[in-house]
Design a protein around this motif. Structure first.
Motif, mmCIF file in Angstrom:
data_model
loop_
_atom_site.group_PDB
_atom_site.id
_atom_site.type_symbol
_atom_site.label_atom_id
_atom_site.label_comp_id
_atom_site.label_asym_id
_atom_site.label_seq_id
_atom_site.Cartn_x
_atom_site.Cartn_y
_atom_site.Cartn_z
ATOM 1 N N MET A 39 -0.931 -30.492 -16.835
ATOM 2 C CA MET A 39 -0.603 -31.758 -16.183
ATOM 3 C C MET A 39 0.682 -31.662 -15.373
ATOM 4 O O MET A 39 0.813 -32.286 -14.312
ATOM 5 C CB MET A 39 -0.496 -32.866 -17.231
ATOM 6 C CG MET A 39 -0.222 -34.230 -16.644
ATOM 7 S SD MET A 39 -0.244 -35.552 -17.881
ATOM 8 C CE MET A 39 -2.005 -35.662 -18.215
ATOM 9 N N LYS A 40 1.648 -30.884 -15.870
ATOM 10 C CA LYS A 40 2.923 -30.778 -15.146
ATOM 11 C C LYS A 40 2.717 -30.158 -13.766
ATOM 12 O O LYS A 40 3.334 -30.592 -12.779
ATOM 13 C CB LYS A 40 3.915 -29.967 -15.973
ATOM 14 C CG LYS A 40 5.311 -29.935 -15.408
ATOM 15 C CD LYS A 40 6.359 -29.572 -16.443
ATOM 16 C CE LYS A 40 6.139 -28.229 -17.085
ATOM 17 N NZ LYS A 40 7.277 -27.822 -17.945
ATOM 18 N N ILE A 41 1.869 -29.148 -13.669
ATOM 19 C CA ILE A 41 1.556 -28.536 -12.371
ATOM 20 C C ILE A 41 0.806 -29.528 -11.491
ATOM 21 O O ILE A 41 1.085 -29.663 -10.289
ATOM 22 C CB ILE A 41 0.711 -27.260 -12.563
ATOM 23 C CG1 ILE A 41 1.452 -26.241 -13.427
ATOM 24 C CG2 ILE A 41 0.334 -26.665 -11.211
ATOM 25 C CD1 ILE A 41 2.722 -25.725 -12.818
ATOM 26 N N GLN A 42 -0.136 -30.201 -12.089
ATOM 27 C CA GLN A 42 -0.926 -31.201 -11.369
ATOM 28 C C GLN A 42 -0.032 -32.262 -10.749
ATOM 29 O O GLN A 42 -0.159 -32.594 -9.567
ATOM 30 C CB GLN A 42 -1.909 -31.838 -12.361
ATOM 31 C CG GLN A 42 -2.778 -32.944 -11.831
ATOM 32 C CD GLN A 42 -3.692 -33.484 -12.926
ATOM 33 O OE1 GLN A 42 -4.437 -32.744 -13.576
ATOM 34 N NE2 GLN A 42 -3.632 -34.782 -13.150
ATOM 35 N N GLN A 43 0.914 -32.786 -11.528
ATOM 36 C CA GLN A 43 1.813 -33.830 -11.035
ATOM 37 C C GLN A 43 2.769 -33.293 -9.974
ATOM 38 O O GLN A 43 3.045 -33.980 -8.983
ATOM 39 C CB GLN A 43 2.584 -34.427 -12.202
ATOM 40 C CG GLN A 43 1.720 -35.207 -13.183
ATOM 41 C CD GLN A 43 2.496 -35.685 -14.400
ATOM 42 O OE1 GLN A 43 3.615 -35.235 -14.655
ATOM 43 N NE2 GLN A 43 1.913 -36.595 -15.167
ATOM 44 N N ALA A 44 3.269 -32.063 -10.178
ATOM 45 C CA ALA A 44 4.202 -31.480 -9.216
ATOM 46 C C ALA A 44 3.522 -31.231 -7.872
ATOM 47 O O ALA A 44 4.122 -31.431 -6.808
ATOM 48 C CB ALA A 44 4.780 -30.182 -9.766
ATOM 49 N N ALA A 45 2.262 -30.786 -7.905
ATOM 50 C CA ALA A 45 1.519 -30.535 -6.665
ATOM 51 C C ALA A 45 1.263 -31.836 -5.918
ATOM 52 O O ALA A 45 1.376 -31.901 -4.680
ATOM 53 C CB ALA A 45 0.209 -29.826 -6.982
ATOM 54 N N GLU A 46 0.916 -32.881 -6.677
ATOM 55 C CA GLU A 46 0.685 -34.184 -6.054
ATOM 56 C C GLU A 46 1.962 -34.692 -5.390
ATOM 57 O O GLU A 46 1.918 -35.234 -4.279
ATOM 58 C CB GLU A 46 0.195 -35.180 -7.110
ATOM 59 C CG GLU A 46 -1.218 -34.905 -7.613
ATOM 60 C CD GLU A 46 -1.617 -35.788 -8.777
ATOM 61 O OE1 GLU A 46 -0.749 -36.545 -9.286
ATOM 62 O OE2 GLU A 46 -2.789 -35.724 -9.194
ATOM 63 N N LYS A 47 3.080 -34.503 -6.043
ATOM 64 C CA LYS A 47 4.364 -34.929 -5.489
ATOM 65 C C LYS A 47 4.702 -34.154 -4.221
ATOM 66 O O LYS A 47 5.279 -34.701 -3.272
ATOM 67 C CB LYS A 47 5.459 -34.746 -6.536
ATOM 68 C CG LYS A 47 6.816 -35.275 -6.113
ATOM 69 C CD LYS A 47 7.840 -35.130 -7.235
ATOM 70 C CE LYS A 47 9.198 -35.666 -6.802
ATOM 71 N NZ LYS A 47 10.199 -35.553 -7.910
ATOM 72 N N ALA A 48 4.327 -32.855 -4.196
ATOM 73 C CA ALA A 48 4.598 -32.013 -3.022
ATOM 74 C C ALA A 48 3.597 -32.250 -1.899
ATOM 75 O O ALA A 48 3.797 -31.773 -0.769
ATOM 76 C CB ALA A 48 4.588 -30.544 -3.422
ATOM 77 N N GLY A 49 2.506 -32.944 -2.196
ATOM 78 C CA GLY A 49 1.510 -33.251 -1.183
ATOM 79 C C GLY A 49 0.618 -32.083 -0.811
ATOM 80 O O GLY A 49 0.087 -32.033 0.307
ATOM 81 N N ILE A 50 0.451 -31.120 -1.725
ATOM 82 C CA ILE A 50 -0.427 -29.974 -1.482
ATOM 83 C C ILE A 50 -1.363 -29.802 -2.669
ATOM 84 O O ILE A 50 -1.184 -30.437 -3.718
ATOM 85 C CB ILE A 50 0.375 -28.672 -1.249
ATOM 86 C CG1 ILE A 50 1.268 -28.355 -2.455
ATOM 87 C CG2 ILE A 50 1.208 -28.787 0.016
ATOM 88 C CD1 ILE A 50 2.050 -27.061 -2.316
ATOM 89 N N SER A 51 -2.347 -28.936 -2.507
ATOM 90 C CA SER A 51 -3.302 -28.706 -3.590
ATOM 91 C C SER A 51 -2.626 -27.939 -4.729
ATOM 92 O O SER A 51 -1.684 -27.171 -4.497
ATOM 93 C CB SER A 51 -4.504 -27.909 -3.085
ATOM 94 O OG SER A 51 -4.127 -26.565 -2.798
ATOM 95 N N PRO A 52 -3.108 -28.099 -5.966
ATOM 96 C CA PRO A 52 -2.537 -27.337 -7.074
ATOM 97 C C PRO A 52 -2.605 -25.827 -6.861
ATOM 98 O O PRO A 52 -1.676 -25.105 -7.233
ATOM 99 C CB PRO A 52 -3.383 -27.776 -8.279
ATOM 100 C CG PRO A 52 -3.855 -29.141 -7.932
ATOM 101 C CD PRO A 52 -4.093 -29.095 -6.446
ATOM 102 N N GLN A 53 -3.689 -25.339 -6.262
ATOM 103 C CA GLN A 53 -3.811 -23.903 -6.042
ATOM 104 C C GLN A 53 -2.769 -23.399 -5.052
ATOM 105 O O GLN A 53 -2.131 -22.364 -5.279
ATOM 106 C CB GLN A 53 -5.213 -23.554 -5.527
ATOM 107 C CG GLN A 53 -5.466 -22.060 -5.414
ATOM 108 C CD GLN A 53 -5.399 -21.357 -6.766
ATOM 109 O OE1 GLN A 53 -6.197 -21.608 -7.655
ATOM 110 N NE2 GLN A 53 -4.422 -20.471 -6.936
ATOM 111 N N GLU A 54 -2.564 -24.131 -3.983
ATOM 112 C CA GLU A 54 -1.539 -23.735 -3.010
ATOM 113 C C GLU A 54 -0.159 -23.793 -3.639
ATOM 114 O O GLU A 54 0.687 -22.918 -3.413
ATOM 115 C CB GLU A 54 -1.599 -24.651 -1.781
ATOM 116 C CG GLU A 54 -0.605 -24.272 -0.686
ATOM 117 C CD GLU A 54 -0.654 -25.186 0.517
ATOM 118 O OE1 GLU A 54 0.173 -25.001 1.440
ATOM 119 O OE2 GLU A 54 -1.513 -26.108 0.537
ATOM 120 N N PHE A 55 0.066 -24.820 -4.437
ATOM 121 C CA PHE A 55 1.340 -24.954 -5.134
ATOM 122 C C PHE A 55 1.601 -23.743 -6.023
ATOM 123 O O PHE A 55 2.689 -23.152 -6.013
ATOM 124 C CB PHE A 55 1.317 -26.241 -5.975
ATOM 125 C CG PHE A 55 2.610 -26.583 -6.645
ATOM 126 C CD1 PHE A 55 3.564 -27.354 -6.005
ATOM 127 C CD2 PHE A 55 2.875 -26.141 -7.936
ATOM 128 C CE1 PHE A 55 4.764 -27.677 -6.624
ATOM 129 C CE2 PHE A 55 4.069 -26.448 -8.563
ATOM 130 C CZ PHE A 55 5.018 -27.227 -7.907
#
Length: 390
Positions: free
Chosen positions: A93-109
């Protein structure tokens, strides 16, 4: 004997390595026990933890890698075949939330931050033989097999979890592991983890649970008959104390609609595999598990970890391995934390010092021969003051 060169950096915030070094012992005191010669692998597997990619690496991550690298180089000097592994932990979930905040996909993040770890270790001359990513197909294969073997042993059941959960720690917590503080920022009172200081939330969900309670006495017996498994002894005592309190069953999945960025539970896509079962299995993935021949590299000779993840490596991981009938790691080497102004360096707290900053501004050469003493620090120290960076 390794040489130590120190250099004081006065312009940095008060920075010290905690714990300070203790009485010098020969490196053989950290050698894996020879008690299990019947299942001695032909390759010496030495691992770092895999590092969470919610932000850029800091010097604490590099320190873990340097300790493992030192052990690997020493074993190579002795003529042993070595497999030194490191990598990145990329689900949850932490990665999921951080990627959403950065405005990119989780995989790209994950791709971006995983590349930073790989570049850092290359620049620091870490001699790893493998770099594992938990988003790699070979890892998904290993996790799925691990799950199926635990399920086939009747060690997994569908149940209800109602309790505290820390997203920053990705950890389920009991009532005696949390406390209430006065939240001066948001007002009112907030529940936090006693160990990490991170906020916890009350969670109610149906998920899959692992019969951890069944392994309490087995783990106690293992450690009491093999007390040299956990280094240093103070951390061994912590594990014995935790085991003596009893072990509740452990949730090993999260609702898929809540934790979307994760490996799906085999045969049940509505659930995501708990990030720690996912992450810990990396130590098998790098051996080629479950394909034929992985036994030549397992069990691990050394797991090098930070003290904050001892519970996961000394309790959860051995229980999973016992459940599927695999040998346990020979040695869990636990080190202390880097601190800034007496506070643990943490990406979540934003008080980290980047190795890249040190490389660029001060030209510090970080290598096994200049960054570690013959007896790397393992015992916590209550002394304060400035610590030189080596």
């Amino acid at each position: 004997m390794l040489r130590v060169t120190t250099r004081t950096i006065s312009s940095l915030p008060t920075l010290r390595k905690e714990p300070r070094r203790t009485t010098i012992r020969p490196i053989n005191s950290f050698s894996p026990s020879r008690r299990l010669s019947s299942d001695q692998p032909s390759v010496n597997l030495i691992t770092t933890p895999i590092f969470y990619v919610n932000s850029s690496p800091h010097i604490g991550h590099l320190y873990s890698a340097l300790i493992a690298d030192c052990l690997a180089r020493w074993n190579r000097i002795k003529g042993n075949d070595v497999l030194l592994t490191t990598g990145t932990d990329e689900h949850g979930m932490k990665i999921q939330q951080a990627a959403e905040k950065a405005g990119i996909s989780p995989q790209e993040f994950c791709d971006n931050y995983s590349a930073e770890f790989q570049n850092l270790f290359q620049k620091a001359n870490i001699s790893n033989d493998d770099f594992i990513r938990t988003t790699a197909p070979r890892h998904e294969k290993a996790v799925s097999e691990m799950w199926r073997r635990l399920r086939d042993k009747d060690l997994i059941y569908l149940g209800k979890y109602e309790g505290w959960y820390s997203v920053p720690d990705e950890a389920f917590l009991t009532e005696d592991q949390v406390t209430t503080i006065d939240d001066t920022v948001n007002g009112g009172f907030t529940k936090i983890s006693i160990e990490s200081g991170h906020r916890v939330d009350w969670v109610v969900e149906h998920n899959y649970r692992f019969k951890l309670e069944e392994f309490q006495q087995k783990l106690l017996h293992h450690y009491k008959t093999h007390p040299d498994t956990i280094v240093p002894n103070s951390k061994y005592n912590e594990v014995i104390a935790l085991l003596s309190k009893g072990l509740p069953d452990l949730s090993i999945s999260r609702i898929g609609s809540r934790v979307r960025w994760g490996l799906k539970v085999p045969d049940d896509p509505t659930q995501s595999v708990y990030v720690w079962l996912d992450a810990l299995t990396n130590y098998l993935t790098v051996t080629g598990f479950p394909d034929e021949g992985f036994e030549k590299k397992w069990p691990a000779q050394y797991h090098v970890i930070g003290k904050d993840i001892l519970k996961f490596h000394a309790i959860y991981w051995p229980a999973f391995l016992m459940g599927v009938g695999l040998p346990l790691p020979r040695k869990i080497v636990t080190h202390g934390h880097w601190t800034v102004n007496r506070v643990k360096m943490s990406k979540s707290l934003g008080n980290v010092i980047s190795p890249e900053t040190l490389f660029q501004e001060y030209g510090i050469r970080l290598s096994p021969t200049t960054s570690l003493s013959p007896d790397f620090p393992t015992k916590d120290s209550k002394k304060n003051g400035r610590r030189n960076i080596t």
